[in-house]
Design a protein around this motif. Structure first.
Motif, PDB file in Angstrom:
ATOM      1  N   ALA A   4       0.892  -1.544   0.100  1.00 47.59           N
ATOM      2  CA  ALA A   4      -0.107  -0.029   0.362  1.00 47.59           C
ATOM      3  C   ALA A   4       1.317   1.736   0.119  1.00 47.59           C
ATOM      4  O   ALA A   4       1.815   1.399   1.181  1.00 47.59           O
ATOM      5  CB  ALA A   4      -1.049   0.203   1.384  1.00 47.59           C
ATOM      6  N   SER A  22       0.666   5.467  -0.362  1.00 45.06           N
ATOM      7  CA  SER A  22       0.365   6.918  -0.734  1.00 45.06           C
ATOM      8  C   SER A  22      -0.542   7.578  -1.878  1.00 45.06           C
ATOM      9  O   SER A  22      -1.408   7.424  -2.145  1.00 45.06           O
ATOM     10  CB  SER A  22       0.782   7.800   0.707  1.00 45.06           C
ATOM     11  OG  SER A  22       1.589   7.829   0.263  1.00 45.06           O
ATOM     12  N   SER A  82       5.950   6.286   1.084  1.00 43.82           N
ATOM     13  CA  SER A  82       6.093   4.987   1.448  1.00 43.82           C
ATOM     14  C   SER A  82       6.242   3.985  -0.397  1.00 43.82           C
ATOM     15  O   SER A  82       6.630   3.236  -0.288  1.00 43.82           O
ATOM     16  CB  SER A  82       3.991   4.955   1.325  1.00 43.82           C
ATOM     17  OG  SER A  82       3.456   5.642   0.597  1.00 43.82           O
ATOM     18  N   ILE A 120      -3.074   4.172  -1.929  1.00 40.84           N
ATOM     19  CA  ILE A 120      -3.910   4.378  -0.524  1.00 40.84           C
ATOM     20  C   ILE A 120      -4.533   5.956  -0.135  1.00 40.84           C
ATOM     21  O   ILE A 120      -5.133   6.208   0.899  1.00 40.84           O
ATOM     22  CB  ILE A 120      -4.289   3.482   0.336  1.00 40.84           C
ATOM     23  CG1 ILE A 120      -2.569   3.342   0.660  1.00 40.84           C
ATOM     24  CG2 ILE A 120      -4.580   1.867  -0.245  1.00 40.84           C
ATOM     25  CD1 ILE A 120      -2.029   4.257   1.768  1.00 40.84           C
ATOM     26  N   LEU A 148      -3.057   7.611   5.365  1.00 38.08           N
ATOM     27  CA  LEU A 148      -3.161   6.361   7.411  1.00 38.08           C
ATOM     28  C   LEU A 148      -4.260   5.273   7.170  1.00 38.08           C
ATOM     29  O   LEU A 148      -4.133   4.512   7.379  1.00 38.08           O
ATOM     30  CB  LEU A 148      -2.642   6.835   8.237  1.00 38.08           C
ATOM     31  CG  LEU A 148      -2.589   6.266   9.022  1.00 38.08           C
ATOM     32  CD1 LEU A 148      -1.251   4.800   8.537  1.00 38.08           C
ATOM     33  CD2 LEU A 148      -2.175   6.659  10.793  1.00 38.08           C
ATOM     34  N   ALA A 184      -4.933   3.041   4.269  1.00 39.53           N
ATOM     35  CA  ALA A 184      -4.203   1.883   4.653  1.00 39.53           C
ATOM     36  C   ALA A 184      -4.781   0.954   5.290  1.00 39.53           C
ATOM     37  O   ALA A 184      -4.675  -0.408   4.936  1.00 39.53           O
ATOM     38  CB  ALA A 184      -2.868   2.193   5.090  1.00 39.53           C
ATOM     39  N   LEU A 224      -5.542  -2.941   4.192  1.00 41.53           N
ATOM     40  CA  LEU A 224      -4.679  -3.752   5.075  1.00 41.53           C
ATOM     41  C   LEU A 224      -5.747  -5.429   5.178  1.00 41.53           C
ATOM     42  O   LEU A 224      -6.278  -5.913   5.128  1.00 41.53           O
ATOM     43  CB  LEU A 224      -3.754  -3.593   5.800  1.00 41.53           C
ATOM     44  CG  LEU A 224      -2.559  -3.677   5.112  1.00 41.53           C
ATOM     45  CD1 LEU A 224      -1.626  -3.070   4.040  1.00 41.53           C
ATOM     46  CD2 LEU A 224      -1.268  -3.110   6.353  1.00 41.53           C
ATOM     47  N   ALA A 254      -4.083  -5.121  -0.131  1.00 42.03           N
ATOM     48  CA  ALA A 254      -3.152  -4.377  -0.306  1.00 42.03           C
ATOM     49  C   ALA A 254      -2.432  -5.188   0.863  1.00 42.03           C
ATOM     50  O   ALA A 254      -2.986  -6.342   1.917  1.00 42.03           O
ATOM     51  CB  ALA A 254      -2.117  -3.288  -0.173  1.00 42.03           C
ATOM     52  N   PHE A 288       2.592  -2.305   4.389  1.00 40.92           N
ATOM     53  CA  PHE A 288       2.074  -0.583   4.436  1.00 40.92           C
ATOM     54  C   PHE A 288       3.519  -0.481   5.122  1.00 40.92           C
ATOM     55  O   PHE A 288       3.413  -0.483   6.346  1.00 40.92           O
ATOM     56  CB  PHE A 288       0.735  -0.437   5.132  1.00 40.92           C
ATOM     57  CG  PHE A 288       0.968   0.904   4.353  1.00 40.92           C
ATOM     58  CD1 PHE A 288       1.319   2.351   3.873  1.00 40.92           C
ATOM     59  CD2 PHE A 288       0.758   1.831   6.107  1.00 40.92           C
ATOM     60  CE1 PHE A 288       0.789   3.322   3.854  1.00 40.92           C
ATOM     61  CE2 PHE A 288       0.556   3.248   6.498  1.00 40.92           C
ATOM     62  CZ  PHE A 288       0.497   4.113   4.676  1.00 40.92           C
ATOM     63  N   TRP A 331       5.195   3.350   7.329  1.00 40.23           N
ATOM     64  CA  TRP A 331       5.045   4.148   7.359  1.00 40.23           C
ATOM     65  C   TRP A 331       5.327   4.480   8.652  1.00 40.23           C
ATOM     66  O   TRP A 331       5.820   3.704   9.269  1.00 40.23           O
ATOM     67  CB  TRP A 331       3.434   4.875   7.627  1.00 40.23           C
ATOM     68  CG  TRP A 331       2.673   5.957   7.398  1.00 40.23           C
ATOM     69  CD1 TRP A 331       2.018   7.131   8.707  1.00 40.23           C
ATOM     70  CD2 TRP A 331       2.047   6.393   6.268  1.00 40.23           C
ATOM     71  NE1 TRP A 331       1.737   8.298   8.461  1.00 40.23           N
ATOM     72  CE2 TRP A 331       1.750   8.460   6.422  1.00 40.23           C
ATOM     73  CE3 TRP A 331       2.946   6.549   4.653  1.00 40.23           C
ATOM     74  CZ2 TRP A 331       1.979   8.862   5.949  1.00 40.23           C
ATOM     75  CZ3 TRP A 331       1.980   7.464   3.762  1.00 40.23           C
ATOM     76  CH2 TRP A 331       1.654   8.506   4.567  1.00 40.23           C
ATOM     77  N   THR A 385       2.482   5.369  13.396  1.00 48.35           N
ATOM     78  CA  THR A 385       2.117   4.430  13.155  1.00 48.35           C
ATOM     79  C   THR A 385       1.064   3.621  14.768  1.00 48.35           C
ATOM     80  O   THR A 385       0.271   2.333  14.657  1.00 48.35           O
ATOM     81  CB  THR A 385       1.844   3.275  12.414  1.00 48.35           C
ATOM     82  OG1 THR A 385       3.341   2.994  12.229  1.00 48.35           O
ATOM     83  CG2 THR A 385       1.789   3.939  11.052  1.00 48.35           C
TER      84      THR A 385
END
Length: 283
Positions: A109, A111, A117, A140, A143, A146, A150, A155, A158, A160, A165
């Motif tokens: 995934a 952005s 990313s 995506i 956040l 994402a 997921l 995806a 990810f 980040w 996160t």
């Protein structure tokens, strides 16, 4: 009052800017700051610089370098964070993937294309000796996008910033398999060329102010508690983050830009390299 638009992600890295604005430090110099929150990250900010939707951006080094090489009329005017960014590599909490090696051949995934990313997925793949030509992506935007990708299987992983996160890891939304630090200083301050040419003196004032704040930032009493409360992060996580994060008040050096460009070129993410003078500017 001279109005200056500055774009940045809504993350703890940018708190010195908010402190300076809340204390009217820019207004004292005759400058009105319009802060633009950009949760989509670097890819979106590159476009904003290109189409003059923002004058300045606090942006990832690799993303803006790639964008300038590809023709974005912008330049890096100064470094901002001189330490690497710690990218967490996340899967859905209920995912069957248990080990980083199992992600080879799966979908990341991102952005958007050209974002951190996206570019760091290549850096990760190269470090793991995966075939970078076989990487695949799901755009995506944010956040929250994402999280959905997921969870619904669009995806598989990810990347980040680790501490941003972390609450999703603690809440059982993501599971972190590993971390991947950037091989260079992570954030810079970039300006579109139109603003750079017309408002050099105002830009000098902005840099002078933010440099004063970042130089003293880690010495502010209880700054760890302030950050934890402001960004809803665990106090110990903030302390760990402060321990590995360094701000800078200097321009990037030529060697750093060479490393970034060489890496992007070798990964086939840019088709040429520029002289550092076309990427960096000294005021």
């Amino acid at each position: 009052m001279k109005k200056i638009r500055i774009a940045g992600v809504p993350e703890h890295f940018n708190f010195p800017w908010h402190m300076a604005m809340e204390e009217s430090a820019f207004e004292d110099r005759g400058i009105e700051i319009e802060w633009i929150e950009v949760p989509e990250g670097t890819g979106r900010m590159c476009k904003m610089l290109e189409v003059k939707e923002t004058d300045l951006a606090i942006i990832l080094t690799e993303g803006i370098t790639k964008s300038i090489v590809e023709g974005n009329p912008a330049k890096i005017v100064q470094g901002y964070i001189s330490s690497p960014l710690l990218w967490g590599i996340h899967v859905a909490a209920g995912s069957a993937y248990q080990d980083l090696a199992e992600l080879e051949g799966t979908k990341a995934a991102i952005s958007r294309y050209g974002s951190g990313s996206h570019l760091m997925a290549y850096v990760l793949a190269e470090g793991q000796h995966w075939n970078t030509a076989e990487l695949s992506f799901e755009v995506i935007h944010t956040l929250s996008g994402a999280v959905k990708a997921l969870q619904n299987g669009k995806a598989d992983y990810f990347m980040w910033e680790h501490f941003t996160t972390k609450p999703l890891v603690l809440d059982g939304v993501f599971r972190r398999l590993a971390d991947c630090p950037t091989p260079w200083p992570c954030f810079v301050i970039a300006a579109n060329n139109n603003f750079l040419e017309k408002d050099t003196q105002a830009l000098r004032h902005v840099l002078e102010i933010i440099n004063r704040y970042t130089r003293e930032f880690k010495m502010i009493p209880s700054i760890d508690r302030t950050l934890a409360n402001r960004y809803n992060l665990d106090l110990q996580d903030i302390r760990d983050w402060l321990g590995i994060t360094q701000w800078t008040q200097e321009q990037l050096d030529i060697q750093t830009i060479d490393i970034v460009q060489n890496t992007l070129f070798n990964l086939n993410l840019i088709s040429k390299q520029l002289d550092s003078k076309e990427i960096l500017t000294n005021l």
